[in-house]
Motif scaffolding. Structure first.
Motif, PDB file in Angstrom:
ATOM      1  N   GLN A   1      17.414 -42.606  76.258  1.00 31.66           N
ATOM      2  CA  GLN A   1      18.700 -42.473  75.484  1.00 31.66           C
ATOM      3  C   GLN A   1      19.364 -41.365  75.880  1.00 31.66           C
ATOM      4  O   GLN A   1      19.088 -39.960  75.948  1.00 31.66           O
ATOM      5  N   ILE A   2      20.638 -41.378  76.420  1.00 30.02           N
ATOM      6  CA  ILE A   2      21.599 -40.254  76.852  1.00 30.02           C
ATOM      7  C   ILE A   2      22.507 -39.952  75.890  1.00 30.02           C
ATOM      8  O   ILE A   2      23.364 -40.833  75.363  1.00 30.02           O
ATOM      9  N   ILE A   3      22.639 -38.808  75.330  1.00 31.50           N
ATOM     10  CA  ILE A   3      23.516 -38.231  74.332  1.00 31.50           C
ATOM     11  C   ILE A   3      24.401 -37.443  75.009  1.00 31.50           C
ATOM     12  O   ILE A   3      24.004 -36.332  75.513  1.00 31.50           O
ATOM     13  N   THR A   4      25.704 -37.692  74.972  1.00 32.75           N
ATOM     14  CA  THR A   4      26.694 -36.779  75.885  1.00 32.75           C
ATOM     15  C   THR A   4      27.261 -35.886  74.875  1.00 32.75           C
ATOM     16  O   THR A   4      28.110 -36.157  74.023  1.00 32.75           O
ATOM     17  N   ALA A   5      27.042 -34.598  75.239  1.00 31.55           N
ATOM     18  CA  ALA A   5      27.389 -33.631  74.340  1.00 31.55           C
ATOM     19  C   ALA A   5      26.863 -32.148  74.907  1.00 31.55           C
ATOM     20  O   ALA A   5      26.156 -32.315  75.604  1.00 31.55           O
TER      21      ALA A   5
END
Length: 242
Positions: A48-52
């Motif tokens: 899971q890639i969380i862009t932040a």
């Protein structure tokens, strides 16, 4: 088992992601620039890639992100550019460590979460008698003045050692101290020590990023290895550097 990795786009962090995916773990990563990630990551159901930006996330967001994670690994570091070394945030590693620990504690989990921090042999474990020469003390004092990332790494390790400590019910930690990082494609033999066996300034050893990633992944996956090193600051060298 789900593991959160920050600093996943870096040389060691990316190898840690691959190590954990190979072990069939579910992995979350927080990155600012997902377009730089391998295409294979973007289609992997276990990732899971969380862009932040870590420091821009709210307390509630961080708490939610770590709520289902049994381990958090930080491979954060400062880019070796003028802006990365002398620009903001000066306390990236320390502030991120504090924020994640706060988020973990806020969830009141029934079992402790593992926190693995990649650091450097420049950080001393003050719980042990790690003697260094007068000359090395002088160089380290100078580096603290001219290189903010050195202070950041020290403060992050000291936060886990003194503020989280050995008896925290929510967090168990290990600070991994590599020496002289180099790039290699395959895992090779390496050795782990409680303290440096050589001078980080005048006789630095070497260790590949993939060996560091392998050790960090092993800490997360191997309970016996974890129990051996939790609450400590092990130093890692590739055996070829001895």
């Amino acid at each position: 088992m789900t593991v959160l990795i920050v600093g996943a786009s870096g040389a060691t962090g990316s190898k840690l992601v691959e190590q954990l995916l190979t072990k069939a773990y579910k992995v979350k990563v927080i990155v600012r620039s997902p377009e730089k990630l391998p295409e294979s990551w973007k289609t992997n159901d276990h990732l899971q890639i969380i862009t932040a930006s870590v420091l821009d996330l709210s307390e509630v967001e961080l708490s939610n992100i770590v709520s289902d994670c049994s381990a958090v690994a930080s491979c954060l570091g400062h880019n070796l550019t003028w802006k990365g070394i002398y620009g903001q945030p000066r306390r990236l590693v320390t502030d991120a460590t504090k924020r994640f620990c706060d988020a973990i504690e806020s969830n009141n989990a029934h079992s402790p979460t593992k926190f693995v921090l990649m650091n450097t042999t420049g950080s001393r474990n003050r719980d042990l008698n790690e003697p260094i020469s007068f000359a090395q003390k002088c160089v380290i004092s100078l580096l603290r003045l001219v290189l903010p990332p050195d202070v950041d790494n020290e403060k992050a390790a000291d936060y886990l050692r003194t503020q989280i400590g050995q008896k925290n019910k929510s967090i168990e930690w290990v600070v991994v101290r590599p020496d002289g990082l180099i790039n290699e494609e395959k895992v090779t033999d390496y050795e782990i020590h409680r303290s440096p066996t050589r001078s980080a300034i005048f006789d630095a050893g070497k260790v590949s990023q993939i060996n560091v990633a392998h050790f960090m992944a092993s800490l997360i996956s191997d309970l016996n290895l974890w129990n051996t090193w939790k609450g400590q600051m092990p130093v890692i060298y590739s055996k070829s550097s001895s």
